[in-house]
Scaffold this active site. Structure first.
Site, short mmCIF file in Angstrom:
data_model
loop_
_atom_site.label_atom_id
_atom_site.label_comp_id
_atom_site.label_asym_id
_atom_site.label_seq_id
_atom_site.Cartn_x
_atom_site.Cartn_y
_atom_site.Cartn_z
N VAL A 124 0.85 -1.19 0.00
CA VAL A 124 0.00 0.00 0.00
C VAL A 124 0.89 1.24 0.00
O VAL A 124 1.82 1.35 0.81
CB VAL A 124 -0.95 0.01 1.21
CG1 VAL A 124 -1.79 1.28 1.23
CG2 VAL A 124 -1.84 -1.24 1.21
N ASP A 233 -0.14 -4.03 18.67
CA ASP A 233 0.88 -2.99 18.50
C ASP A 233 0.18 -1.74 17.98
O ASP A 233 0.52 -1.21 16.92
CB ASP A 233 1.96 -3.46 17.54
CG ASP A 233 3.27 -2.69 17.70
OD1 ASP A 233 3.30 -1.73 18.50
OD2 ASP A 233 4.25 -3.03 17.02
N ASN A 238 2.47 2.19 13.03
CA ASN A 238 2.12 0.98 12.31
C ASN A 238 0.94 1.21 11.36
O ASN A 238 0.23 0.26 11.00
CB ASN A 238 1.78 -0.15 13.29
CG ASN A 238 3.02 -0.74 13.92
OD1 ASN A 238 4.09 -0.74 13.32
ND2 ASN A 238 2.88 -1.25 15.12
N ASP A 251 1.35 -4.74 11.04
CA ASP A 251 2.00 -5.33 12.23
C ASP A 251 1.00 -5.88 13.24
O ASP A 251 0.68 -5.25 14.24
CB ASP A 251 2.92 -4.31 12.90
CG ASP A 251 4.18 -4.07 12.09
OD1 ASP A 251 4.34 -4.72 11.05
OD2 ASP A 251 4.99 -3.22 12.49
N GLU A 253 1.47 -8.94 14.79
CA GLU A 253 2.10 -10.09 15.44
C GLU A 253 1.79 -10.17 16.94
O GLU A 253 1.94 -11.25 17.53
CB GLU A 253 3.60 -10.09 15.21
CG GLU A 253 4.35 -8.92 15.81
CD GLU A 253 5.80 -8.87 15.35
OE1 GLU A 253 6.24 -9.83 14.69
OE2 GLU A 253 6.47 -7.88 15.64
#
Length: 370
Positions: A124, A233, A238, A251, A253
Site C-alpha cells: 500500500v 501494537d 504501524n 504489524d 504479530e
C-alpha cells in the site's frame, strides 16, 4: 540518540533471499518473477519485510510486501513467530470491520523456501510516522503538519481502533486466546511474565521490570470488562497514511484477545515514550498530540465504552515495552554492539518514566490529565 548506531535488523543476505523468492513465486504463479526486490532501511528487528514487484501477464497485484519470520539463529526479539496466526488475524479484521488491512495473498508455512515461514500481501502506498528519528522530532511530515491536520489524523486513528474493537465478535477471534488459566487479562500478563523470564534467562535480571510487575498486581482492575480483538501494537507508527487518513493497518504479530484498554494503553504510552524522549533532548515535541485525556474521551464517544483503570494499562504498556527493549539491548550485547552496565535497568531507554509510573508520580508530574 542522534548519533547512536542503529542496531542490526537482519543477518540474512538480500541477494540470496531475492533469488529464493523468485523460485518460490514461480511455483505459486507459473511464469511469474519477483523483481525490484528490496529490504527497507526501516526494517524492524522482529519479523522482516521485503518489498517486490510481480512480473507476470496477469498478476493478482503488481506491488507486494512480504513478512518473513525472524531468523531463529539471529537472537530473535520474540520466542515464537506464528505467521499463520498473523495471516488469519489480518483476514478476519478486514472481513469483519472493513478496516484498511492490506490484502493478504499467500501464506507459506514451510520454512524451506526462505528459511522461515512468511506471507505475502499487497503493498500500500502512503507515508508512515517515523520511529527513527521519532515523529515527535522536528524535520518530518507529521511534525511539520498543522494542529488541525494532526487532529484529523488522531481522530481517524482512534476511529480505526474503535471499529476494530467493536467489529469483531470475540467468538470469531477465539484462536487468539492466550493459553493458561483465568481471565484474558490474567493470561495476557502471565504471557508477559513468561516472555520476561525468557529474555533474562542466563542474563542479569531487571529490578525495575520486576517492581513494575508487582505494582501491576496492586493496581489490578476490579472490572476487566469483556475481551475484544486487540491489534496488539496499536500505534500510529504501524499505520500507512494517505494524507492524514489511514490507508493500511500493519504489524499484527502481537494481536490477542484482551480488554480494550490494553490497546488504548499502548496507544497512549507509545506516544508518551517518543514525547518524553524528545523533551529529554531539548525539543518541544508534540505535547498536544494524542493526549491521554482526549484519547479516553474520544474513544468513549465512538464506542460507548468509557476507558477504565488507565493508570494500570499505561503502566502495563510501559512494562511490556521495557521487556522488549531489554531483549533488544541484550541482542546488541550478543552482537558486540553494546556492553551490559552495572545496573541492567539502564538498558531500558525509558527507565525514568517507567520508574515514575511504578511510583505513581508519572501522570501527576505531567499535570494529568496528560
Amino acid at each position: 540518540m542522534a548519533t547512536a548506531p542503529r542496531p542490526r535488523t537482519s543477518t540474512r543476505e538480500p541477494e540470496e533471499i531475492a533469488r529464493r523468492l523468485t523460485a518460490w513465486l514461480g511455483r505459486r504463479l507459473p511464469g511469474a518473477k519477483a523483481v525490484n526486490v528490496t529490504v527497507p532501511a526501516s526494517n524492524g528487528m522482529s519479523s522482516e519485510t521485503l518489498l517486490f514487484d510481480i512480473e507476470h501477464p496477469q498478476p493478482p497485484v503488481r506491488s507486494c510486501a512480504l513478512r518473513l519470520a525472524a531468523d531463529p539463529s539471529a537472537y530473535t526479539i520474540f520466542p515464537v513467530y506464528d505467521m499463520p496466526r498473523q495471516y488469519r488475524t489480518m483476514r478476519l479484521a478486514a472481513e469483519r470491520t472493513g478496516l484498511p488491512v492490506p490484502r493478504v495473498l499467500w501464506l507459506e508455512e514451510d520454512a524451506g523456501p526462505l528459511g522461515a515461514p512468511f506471507f505475502v500481501m499487497e503493498r500500500v502506498a502512503g507515508r508512515v510516522p517515523p520511529d527513527v528519528m521519532p515523529y515527535t522530532y522536528e524535520g518530518n511530515w507529521l511534525h511539520a503538519a498543522t494542529d488541525e491536520e494532526r487532529a484529523r489524523l488522531e481522530d481517524a486513528s482512534l476511529r480505526l481502533l474503535a471499529r476494530l474493537h467493536d467489529g469483531v465478535p470475540a467468538a470469531a477471534a477465539d484462536f487468539l486466546a492466550l493459553p493458561g488459566e483465568g481471565s484474558p487479562l490474567r493470561r495476557h500478563v502471565e504471557a508477559q511474565h513468561a516472555y520476561y523470564a525468557w529474555v533474562v534467562d542466563g542474563l542479569p535480571r531487571s529490578p525495575l521490570i520486576e517492581s513494575a510487575f508487582d505494582r501491576l498486581a496492586s493496581l489490578w482492575p476490579g472490572d476487566e470488562g469483556d475481551p475484544v480483538l486487540n491489534w496488539g501494537d496499536a500505534r500510529i507508527g504501524n499505520i500507512i497514511y494517505d494524507g492524514f487518513a489511514p490507508a493500511a493497518v500493519l504489524d499484527w504479530e502481537m494481536a490477542a484477545l484482551a480488554p480494550r484498554e490494553v490497546d488504548l494503553g499502548w496507544t497512549v504510552y507509545l506516544h508518551r515514550f517518543f514525547q518524553d524522549l524528545t523533551e529529554s533532548f531539548g525539543q518541544h515535541g508534540l505535547p498536544g498530540f494524542l493526549r491521554r485525556d482526549r484519547v479516553e474521551a474520544r474513544y468513549a464517544e465512538l464506542t460507548g465504552h468509557t476507558p477504565r483503570d488507565m493508570d494500570f494499562y499505561t503502566l502495563y504498556a510501559a512494562l511490556r515495552h521495557a521487556v522488549v527493549m531489554l531483549r533488544v539491548a541484550y541482542r546488541q550485547v550478543h552482537f558486540g554492539e553494546a556492553a551490559v552496565p552495572a545496573d541492567p535497568d539502564m538498558l531500558i531507554l525509558h527507565h525514568d518514566s517507567l520508574r515514575a509510573m511504578v511510583q505513581g508520580s508519572y501522570w501527576d508530574r505531567l499535570g494529568y490529565p496528560g
